[in-house]
Design an enzyme around this catalytic site. Structure first.
Site, PDB file in Angstrom:
ATOM      1  CG  ASP A   1      -2.283   0.567   0.965  1.00 47.42           C
ATOM      2  OD1 ASP A   1      -2.339   1.777   0.711  1.00 47.42           O
ATOM      3  OD2 ASP A   1      -3.280  -0.168   1.019  1.00 47.42           O
TER       4      ASP A   1
ATOM      5  CG  HIS B   1      -5.317   3.573   1.174  1.00 48.60           C
ATOM      6  ND1 HIS B   1      -4.922   2.337   0.729  1.00 48.60           N
ATOM      7  CD2 HIS B   1      -6.656   3.618   0.995  1.00 48.60           C
ATOM      8  CE1 HIS B   1      -5.975   1.666   0.294  1.00 48.60           C
ATOM      9  NE2 HIS B   1      -7.038   2.415   0.451  1.00 48.60           N
TER      10      HIS B   1
ATOM     11  CB  SER C   1      -9.423   0.391  -0.109  1.00 51.90           C
ATOM     12  OG  SER C   1      -8.752   0.422  -1.324  1.00 51.90           O
TER      13      SER C   1
END
Length: 825
Positions: free
Chosen positions: A204, A255, A610
């Site tokens: 990520d 994220h 996600s």
């Protein structure tokens, strides 16, 4: 459900959580119908399969220019992951052909030949485990010469991957329990299944490994973006400090930290009133940073195919049990993309690989790469149970009798947003009258020479995002903000008596955030009338009195998230994807510290597939802890077989291309003694072009295109008993809609399997005169008293040819390491 599809092939690859689009033009849906019709759109290209022994050069590469470009070069030999799989299956000759040393020897031969030819080639990344090849920089006009070197099988563009976050998105526990209960994690914890001793790799944007809920779990990783050992999130940059972007600033990345907290959050933060508890909170975390600040557009976060493959490669070599990729492409739809090849080979090496299905829904064919990798787990998103608040306030305009009827009144409101862990609105707002200040559209300039400290601001909808209006009100010291429905006329609010579509409530729920103050939603007609009265009597003071009681209503979960991408997969079998769904809307998790001096407020809500994928990655760890000898495909089957099939608000089933097998429920997955799988032949090729069959034990059965009167189509299924006692199930076929013209049978209605053994049986479908250009679906059910029921969804498309979908040519055989379905049938 009937569909007319018109797709445009886009070139930008985006992070799965980052792209939300509205309904696709021409796509219509009838809620609850499990049937859809595919018609050929104008100017579309039919799905095709291309096979060639020639070296494949991507048509996206312009080889006429001398400009240097970066490309992925794949070689003929199999990567080491396939060798590892072959060794497990007893295929010694294949294992020796795809060892790391064999791969490295082949790569060196190709590079030596390139050097002898004088090619201006620079190697940036090399791969030998999940991909056999390298990423290189080379003048585009030398690519044809590179392609002629023996051993080179394909040359493809190194795509760019972008992170475009979905807007932040309600509960008030010490940690949020609703999504965890929804997937049965709490019941697994009660059996001491917490992920202890296992490794999870998060591929990520990196991770804030100093976050109190993360640091004890973090054990290492790598930064494939900057090529160093520090996979940290990138901090925000103020415009005045921004040299790279020439003063544009950068919001930073977050994220990966959010994803990691969902999986391994340790719930130990003593600086905050809330903490994050992950699904597998005792697992070890490894972070692989593959996305960072983009140099070409420094306001955005991006990465390349090379960097993502490097992250996968390193995770496999580091011995991960599970890897999570909450990234993907909503526009690139290629089951044989380099990333998909790497993922398939990671699974063959024994690593459970979980991928977000994408956020391009609603609409069929909206999922993309690499969620389409056949051996991966693709995850869609559903909502979770949440609380909504409402009440009544009283307004008074002092000494303004002529307008008393417009202002001295009681108004109903909804809570649009509030501060995390602070939903005691009676304590916050009190019951004494509060001064109200009108601030137009709520922009910074609207607060000039206005004292709003400790007061309530009244603002119109329009121009700014709601979160921006809230942030500006909070910055100026407001106690709360009331936003009424409306719009803008230039820089001013539209105060018309009636505005089409904007006379009622805004009806937007932002949930909670540490950055919020209480935010109230008022009807457009009522809010605009209040402001007109204020303008008519500028010397008067408007006051709001808030109630001593706020009504709480519970909104049920398990509805498909509006953004969640739908299948079918972009293969010739029109395979079912996502495999299943998990909570992915308004998910609270860890957030980097950034500007705060402490981690007191380092949590945030985000929405997207996600956020759904890491829930499943955590569940995979729990199952792996219970069954350390299970293969990745067995774990996928357990979660799919025992998932809860879900319905929409009208009680109608979502179809299998929306929900897959359903919403995961690990409470049943950890007690099932058997698995139900379809047996799908997968073909790989060795370095001598000899086909070798591998079995994909799938959690769905996909018949692909079947013409009327084509004869009986059989699919082999198997009941795999993983326990030490015999199991017996009653088998049945359940159709999800009318299926006139299709006959379906099973070999047996009673299926038994001895301890540790597998029993095969067939699902047989025969199409007579069913309506053409239609997809029909159902599921196989296995039931046994005292045991969790098992189910496996299936689909069949009745037609004489593949549907047109605008993908362009797919399933190009670009390398011998590509894993693709056997299309002989």
């Amino acid at each position: 459900m009937k569909i007319s599809l018109l797709f445009r092939k886009l070139s930008v690859i985006t992070l799965a959580f980052g792209l939300t689009v509205g309904a696709i033009p021409g796509v219509t849906s009838a809620s609850g119908s499990s049937q859809f019709k595919l018609t050929n759109p104008p100017n579309s290209i039919s799905l095709n399969t291309v096979h060639s022994n020639e070296t494949f050069i991507s048509p996206q590469i312009d080889t006429s220019t001398s400009d240097k470009i970066r490309v992925i070069v794949q070689l003929e030999g199999l990567p080491a992951a396939v060798g590892q799989y072959a060794a497990k299956m007893g295929m010694r000759s294949l294992a020796s052909l795809s060892s790391e040393s064999a791969v490295q020897d082949e790569q060196q031969e190709v590079l030596n030949e390139a050097s002898d030819q004088g090619l201006n080639l620079q190697v940036n990344y090399t791969y030998n485990t999940v991909l056999n090849g390298f990423e290189v920089t080379i003048p585009a006009n030398e690519i044809s010469n590179l392609a002629e070197i023996p051993g080179v099988k394909s040359i493809q563009k190194n795509s760019t991957w972008y992170a475009l976050p979905i807007e932040s998105s309600s509960t008030g526990d010490n940690y949020e329990i609703n999504p965890l209960k929804q997937i049965g994690a709490d019941q697994a914890w009660a059996k001491d299944l917490t992920g202890a001793g296992l490794k999870i790799g998060v591929i990520d944007t990196g991770v804030d490994f100093n976050h109190p809920d993360i640091k004890d779990a973090y054990k290492g990783g790598y930064d494939s973006y900057y090529n160093d050992s520090d996979p940290s999130e990138e901090p925000p940059i103020l415009p005045e400090d921004d040299e790279i972007g020439h003063g544009v600033g950068y919001e930073g990345t977050y994220h990966g930290t959010h994803v990691a907290g969902t999986i391994i959050g340790r719930a130990v933060n003593t600086e905050s009133e809330i903490v994050q508890k992950g699904v597998a909170y005792d697992a070890d975390l490894y972070a692989y940073k593959v996305l960072g600040r983009e140099k070409e557009d420094p306001t955005r976060t991006s990465g390349s195919s090379a960097q993502i493959i490097d992250g996968i490669e390193r995770a496999v070599k580091d011995g991960m049990d599970v890897i999570n990729l909450s990234l993907g492409s909503d526009s690139v739809k290629d089951v044989n993309s380099p990333e998909s090849v790497a993922i398939n080979n990671a699974v063959l090496s024994g690593v459970v690989t979980v991928v977000a299905n994408g956020n391009a829904g609603p609409g069929y064919f909206t999922m993309g790469s690499p969620a389409g990798a056949q051996l991966a787990i693709a995850v869609g998103a559903v909502t979770s149970e949440s609380n909504h608040y409402s009440g009544q306030l009283q307004s008074t305009l002092e000494e303004a009798a002529p307008v008393a009827t417009a202002t001295d009144a009681t108004y109903d409101f909804n809570l649009m947003g509030w501060e995390t862990a602070n939903a005691n609105f009676l304590d916050i707002m009190g019951t004494d009258p509060l001064d109200v200040v009108y601030v137009g559209l709520g922009d910074n300039d609207d607060y000039t020479e206005k004292d709003v400290a400790g007061k309530v601001v009244l603002a119109s909808r329009g121009t700014l995002a709601f979160v921006d209006k809230i942030a500006i009100a909070k910055k100026n010291g407001a106690k709360a903000i009331v936003i009424f429905n409306g719009g803008a006329n230039g820089s001013e609010a539209d105060l018309s008596e009636s505005i089409v579509g904007k006379d009622d409530y805004i009806n937007v729920s932002l949930g909670d955030s540490f950055s919020f103050i209480p935010t109230f939603d008022l009807k457009g007609t009522e809010g605009r009338a209040l402001v007109r009265a204020l303008i008519a009597y500028p010397d008067q003071t408007l006051k709001f009195t808030f109630p001593d009681d706020y009504a709480v209503s519970t909104i049920p979960g398990d509805y498909l998230a509006s953004f969640s991408s739908w299948g079918p997969n972009a293969d010739n079998n029109l395979s079912i994807k996502p495999d299943f769904t998990a909570p992915g809307e308004n998910i609270l998790s860890t957030y980097p510290k950034f500007d705060s001096p402490t981690y007191e407020t380092s949590y945030e809500r985000l929405s997207g597939t996600s956020m759904a994928a890491p829930h499943v990655a955590g569940l995979a760890l729990l199952i792996k802890q219970l069954h350390p000898d299970w293969a990745p495909l067995d774990i996928r089957a357990a979660l799919a077989n025992t998932a809860d099939v879900i319905t929409d608000q009208d009680g109608d089933l979502y179809d299998v291309y929306q929900q897959g097998a359903g919403r995961v429920n690990v409470a049943n997955a950890i007690i099932t003694p058997a698995l139900l799988e379809s047996v799908e032949p997968i073909t790989i090729l060795d370095a001598n072009y000899n086909p070798l069959d591998v079995i994909n034990y799938n959690s769905s059965a996909n018949f692909g295109v079947v013409a009327p009167n084509a004869g009986v189509q059989g699919k082999e299924l198997q009941l795999k008993n993983t326990s030490n006692t015999e199991v017996t199930y009653t088998a049945s076929i359940e159709w999800h809609q009318e299926h006139d013209g299709i006959n379906a049978t099973l070999d047996n209605s009673i299926i038994s399997a001895a301890a540790g053994q597998t029993t095969s049986f067939n699902l047989n479908l025969e199409v007579a005169n069913a309506e053409q250009d239609n997809m029909f679906e159902g599921q196989i059910n296995l039931e046994s008293p005292g045991l969790p029921a098992l189910h496996l969804p299936f689909v069949i498309y009745v037609a004489t040819e593949q549907p047109s979908n605008g993908f362009g040519i797919q399933e190009v055989q670009v390398t011998n390491s590509v894993v693709y379905p056997n299309r002989a049938s």
